[in-house]
Design a protein around this motif. Structure first.
Motif, PDB file in Angstrom:
ATOM      1  N   LEU A   1       6.661  28.309 -27.408  1.00  0.00           N
ATOM      2  CA  LEU A   1       6.054  27.836 -26.166  1.00  0.00           C
ATOM      3  C   LEU A   1       6.294  26.342 -25.974  1.00  0.00           C
ATOM      4  CD1 LEU A   1       2.626  29.733 -26.083  1.00  0.00           C
ATOM      5  CD2 LEU A   1       4.776  30.324 -24.932  1.00  0.00           C
ATOM      6  N   MET A   2       6.353  25.598 -27.078  1.00  0.00           N
ATOM      7  CA  MET A   2       6.701  24.180 -26.988  1.00  0.00           C
ATOM      8  C   MET A   2       8.081  24.019 -26.364  1.00  0.00           C
ATOM      9  SD  MET A   2       5.532  22.632 -30.650  1.00  0.00           S
ATOM     10  CE  MET A   2       3.961  23.028 -31.418  1.00  0.00           C
ATOM     11  N   THR A   3       9.016  24.847 -26.809  1.00  0.00           N
ATOM     12  CA  THR A   3      10.387  24.767 -26.289  1.00  0.00           C
ATOM     13  C   THR A   3      10.429  25.090 -24.805  1.00  0.00           C
ATOM     14  OG1 THR A   3      11.274  25.383 -28.459  1.00  0.00           O
ATOM     15  CG2 THR A   3      12.730  25.652 -26.558  1.00  0.00           C
ATOM     16  N   ALA A   4       9.696  26.136 -24.407  1.00  0.00           N
ATOM     17  CA  ALA A   4       9.664  26.522 -23.000  1.00  0.00           C
ATOM     18  C   ALA A   4       9.030  25.432 -22.149  1.00  0.00           C
ATOM     19  CB  ALA A   4       8.903  27.842 -22.840  1.00  0.00           C
ATOM     20  N   SER A   5       7.963  24.828 -22.658  1.00  0.00           N
ATOM     21  CA  SER A   5       7.303  23.759 -21.924  1.00  0.00           C
ATOM     22  C   SER A   5       8.217  22.552 -21.775  1.00  0.00           C
ATOM     23  CB  SER A   5       6.015  23.365 -22.657  1.00  0.00           C
ATOM     24  OG  SER A   5       5.344  22.339 -21.967  1.00  0.00           O
ATOM     25  N   ALA A   6       8.935  22.207 -22.845  1.00  0.00           N
ATOM     26  CA  ALA A   6       9.857  21.072 -22.795  1.00  0.00           C
ATOM     27  C   ALA A   6      10.964  21.312 -21.772  1.00  0.00           C
ATOM     28  CB  ALA A   6      10.455  20.827 -24.168  1.00  0.00           C
ATOM     29  N   ALA A   7      11.465  22.528 -21.701  1.00  0.00           N
ATOM     30  CA  ALA A   7      12.522  22.841 -20.736  1.00  0.00           C
ATOM     31  C   ALA A   7      12.017  22.675 -19.311  1.00  0.00           C
ATOM     32  CB  ALA A   7      13.035  24.263 -20.969  1.00  0.00           C
ATOM     33  N   SER A   8      10.772  23.085 -19.072  1.00  0.00           N
ATOM     34  CA  SER A   8      10.201  22.950 -17.743  1.00  0.00           C
ATOM     35  C   SER A   8      10.031  21.481 -17.371  1.00  0.00           C
ATOM     36  CB  SER A   8       8.853  23.675 -17.687  1.00  0.00           C
ATOM     37  OG  SER A   8       8.282  23.564 -16.404  1.00  0.00           O
ATOM     38  N   TRP A   9       9.570  20.676 -18.327  1.00  0.00           N
ATOM     39  CA  TRP A   9       9.410  19.251 -18.061  1.00  0.00           C
ATOM     40  C   TRP A   9      10.754  18.575 -17.840  1.00  0.00           C
ATOM     41  CZ3 TRP A   9       5.527  15.463 -17.741  1.00  0.00           C
ATOM     42  CH2 TRP A   9       4.225  15.986 -17.670  1.00  0.00           C
ATOM     43  N   SER A  10      11.790  19.058 -18.493  1.00  0.00           N
ATOM     44  CA  SER A  10      13.120  18.494 -18.279  1.00  0.00           C
ATOM     45  C   SER A  10      13.557  18.705 -16.831  1.00  0.00           C
ATOM     46  CB  SER A  10      14.121  19.138 -19.238  1.00  0.00           C
ATOM     47  OG  SER A  10      15.414  18.601 -19.051  1.00  0.00           O
ATOM     48  N   SER A  11      13.294  19.891 -16.296  1.00  0.00           N
ATOM     49  CA  SER A  11      13.630  20.164 -14.892  1.00  0.00           C
ATOM     50  C   SER A  11      12.846  19.241 -13.961  1.00  0.00           C
ATOM     51  CB  SER A  11      13.330  21.623 -14.558  1.00  0.00           C
ATOM     52  OG  SER A  11      14.136  22.495 -15.332  1.00  0.00           O
ATOM     53  N   TYR A  12      11.583  19.030 -14.308  1.00  0.00           N
ATOM     54  CA  TYR A  12      10.717  18.146 -13.537  1.00  0.00           C
ATOM     55  C   TYR A  12      11.254  16.715 -13.550  1.00  0.00           C
ATOM     56  CZ  TYR A  12       6.180  15.866 -12.428  1.00  0.00           C
ATOM     57  OH  TYR A  12       5.166  15.121 -11.897  1.00  0.00           O
ATOM     58  N   GLU A  13      11.619  16.216 -14.718  1.00  0.00           N
ATOM     59  CA  GLU A  13      12.161  14.865 -14.838  1.00  0.00           C
ATOM     60  C   GLU A  13      13.459  14.723 -14.050  1.00  0.00           C
ATOM     61  OE1 GLU A  13      12.473  13.243 -18.742  1.00  0.00           O
ATOM     62  OE2 GLU A  13      10.497  13.951 -19.356  1.00  0.00           O
ATOM     63  N   ASN A  14      14.314  15.709 -14.157  1.00  0.00           N
ATOM     64  CA  ASN A  14      15.595  15.642 -13.443  1.00  0.00           C
ATOM     65  C   ASN A  14      15.378  15.595 -11.935  1.00  0.00           C
ATOM     66  OD1 ASN A  14      17.118  15.656 -15.790  1.00  0.00           O
ATOM     67  ND2 ASN A  14      17.325  17.876 -15.827  1.00  0.00           N
ATOM     68  N   ALA A  15      14.438  16.412 -11.429  1.00  0.00           N
ATOM     69  CA  ALA A  15      14.160  16.428  -9.996  1.00  0.00           C
ATOM     70  C   ALA A  15      13.598  15.092  -9.532  1.00  0.00           C
ATOM     71  CB  ALA A  15      13.183  17.557  -9.666  1.00  0.00           C
ATOM     72  N   LEU A  16      12.708  14.502 -10.330  1.00  0.00           N
ATOM     73  CA  LEU A  16      12.162  13.194  -9.975  1.00  0.00           C
ATOM     74  C   LEU A  16      13.241  12.107 -10.024  1.00  0.00           C
ATOM     75  CD1 LEU A  16       8.633  13.035 -11.641  1.00  0.00           C
ATOM     76  CD2 LEU A  16       9.178  13.055  -9.210  1.00  0.00           C
ATOM     77  N   ALA A  17      14.111  12.181 -11.018  1.00  0.00           N
ATOM     78  CA  ALA A  17      15.194  11.197 -11.103  1.00  0.00           C
ATOM     79  C   ALA A  17      16.104  11.287  -9.881  1.00  0.00           C
ATOM     80  CB  ALA A  17      15.988  11.396 -12.388  1.00  0.00           C
ATOM     81  N   GLU A  18      16.377  12.504  -9.426  1.00  0.00           N
ATOM     82  CA  GLU A  18      17.179  12.676  -8.217  1.00  0.00           C
ATOM     83  C   GLU A  18      16.470  12.047  -7.023  1.00  0.00           C
ATOM     84  OE1 GLU A  18      20.141  13.863  -7.734  1.00  0.00           O
ATOM     85  OE2 GLU A  18      20.602  14.706  -9.708  1.00  0.00           O
ATOM     86  N   ALA A  19      15.143  12.248  -6.935  1.00  0.00           N
ATOM     87  CA  ALA A  19      14.378  11.698  -5.819  1.00  0.00           C
ATOM     88  C   ALA A  19      14.362  10.171  -5.861  1.00  0.00           C
ATOM     89  CB  ALA A  19      12.951  12.242  -5.847  1.00  0.00           C
ATOM     90  N   VAL A  20      14.192   9.593  -7.049  1.00  0.00           N
ATOM     91  CA  VAL A  20      14.241   8.140  -7.183  1.00  0.00           C
ATOM     92  C   VAL A  20      15.641   7.629  -6.839  1.00  0.00           C
ATOM     93  CG1 VAL A  20      14.140   6.227  -8.834  1.00  0.00           C
ATOM     94  CG2 VAL A  20      12.362   7.993  -8.847  1.00  0.00           C
ATOM     95  N   GLY A  21      16.655   8.344  -7.277  1.00  0.00           N
ATOM     96  CA  GLY A  21      18.022   7.946  -6.956  1.00  0.00           C
ATOM     97  C   GLY A  21      18.273   7.899  -5.461  1.00  0.00           C
ATOM     98  N   ARG A  22      17.735   8.879  -4.743  1.00  0.00           N
ATOM     99  CA  ARG A  22      17.903   8.874  -3.283  1.00  0.00           C
ATOM    100  C   ARG A  22      17.222   7.661  -2.658  1.00  0.00           C
ATOM    101  NH1 ARG A  22      17.425  14.502  -4.178  1.00  0.00           N
ATOM    102  NH2 ARG A  22      15.169  14.475  -3.832  1.00  0.00           N
ATOM    103  N   ARG A  23      16.047   7.285  -3.192  1.00  0.00           N
ATOM    104  CA  ARG A  23      15.354   6.113  -2.663  1.00  0.00           C
ATOM    105  C   ARG A  23      16.162   4.840  -2.903  1.00  0.00           C
ATOM    106  NH1 ARG A  23      10.094   6.358  -1.221  1.00  0.00           N
ATOM    107  NH2 ARG A  23       9.963   4.104  -1.545  1.00  0.00           N
ATOM    108  N   CYS A  24      16.829   4.778  -4.028  1.00  0.00           N
ATOM    109  CA  CYS A  24      17.560   3.560  -4.427  1.00  0.00           C
ATOM    110  C   CYS A  24      19.018   3.570  -3.999  1.00  0.00           C
ATOM    111  CB  CYS A  24      17.511   3.398  -5.950  1.00  0.00           C
ATOM    112  SG  CYS A  24      15.867   3.344  -6.654  1.00  0.00           S
TER     113      CYS A  24
END
Length: 223
Positions: free
Chosen positions: A140-163
């Motif tokens: 479950l730790m692994t599954a949770s980490a994978a989900s957070w990775s998707s979350y981080e990537n999506a936020l990074a894309e959003a920050v990139g668009r702002r910048c």
């Protein structure tokens, strides 16, 4: 951007609090059903253990059919961990809606604090139960980490668009998001384990420190 698996990854899932008023009745109903299934899964597994609870029992506790359960989650594990795509979309949209001339870190800070303001103190018990479940089960730790990775990537894309930056070429968006979510992860875990001051206050102080360049706090001294 990769996210390391670990016991702290079940933190501050965005699926809390109110939703935008423009959501239609069908969307609100779906969100309530998804949340009810998650809460039922966490409560039952906390009481009986992961192997002692079936999908049928989770669905019954949430007052839906087993077929409905599988419309939302492919497995029991997915009902316990992970960040819903709807929540990732909502946060990235909230970030995009911040003033265009706002500093990227300030924009991320504002969105995270808005989310934290919606968290009721009694939700710490539910989060604490889920955190304990995930810590007992490495998969479950692994599954949770994978989900957070998707979350981080999506936020990074959003920050990139702002910048106007491509996160694949410039590390700034990914680094900013990693620092911001490290604050959220660490302080939400501490808040779960020892609720005291409102989570939004803890996050606000930490984001202020990050914006100042992480100077040592008052009273700190060199070793």
């Amino acid at each position: 951007m990769t996210t390391q698996a670990g016991p702290d990854r079940a933190t501050m899932e965005p699926s809390v609090g109110a939703r935008p008023a423009e959501l239609g009745l069908r969307e609100r109903k779906k969100l309530r059903t998804r949340r009810a299934l998650r809460m039922a899964a966490i409560r039952l597994v906390a009481e009986r253990g992961l192997d002692g609870v079936s999908v049928d029992e989770i669905a019954a506790a949430a007052e839906v059919s087993t077929r409905t359960f599988f419309n939302y989650f492919p497995t029991k594990d997915d009902a316990l961990v992970g960040i819903d795509p709807e929540d990732i979309r909502e946060i990235t949209e909230a970030l995009a809606a911040r003033p265009a001339d706002e500093d990227p870190l300030a924009a991320v800070r504002a969105v995270m604090l808005q989310r934290a303001e919606l968290i009721a103190p009694e939700q710490a018990d539910l989060w604490r139960a889920r955190l304990a479940i995930i810590r007992r089960h490495p998969h479950l730790m692994t599954a949770s980490a994978a989900s957070w990775s998707s979350y981080e990537n999506a936020l990074a894309e959003a920050v990139g668009r702002r910048c106007g930056l491509d996160p694949a070429r410039d590390p700034y968006p990914a680094v900013l998001v990693a620092a911001a979510l490290a604050i959220v992860r660490i302080l939400s875990v501490r808040w779960q384990e020892s609720p005291g001051a409102p989570l939004v206050d803890l996050l606000s102080q930490a984001f202020d420190s990050l914006a100042r360049g992480l100077p040592p706090p008052p009273g700190a001294s060199p070793a």
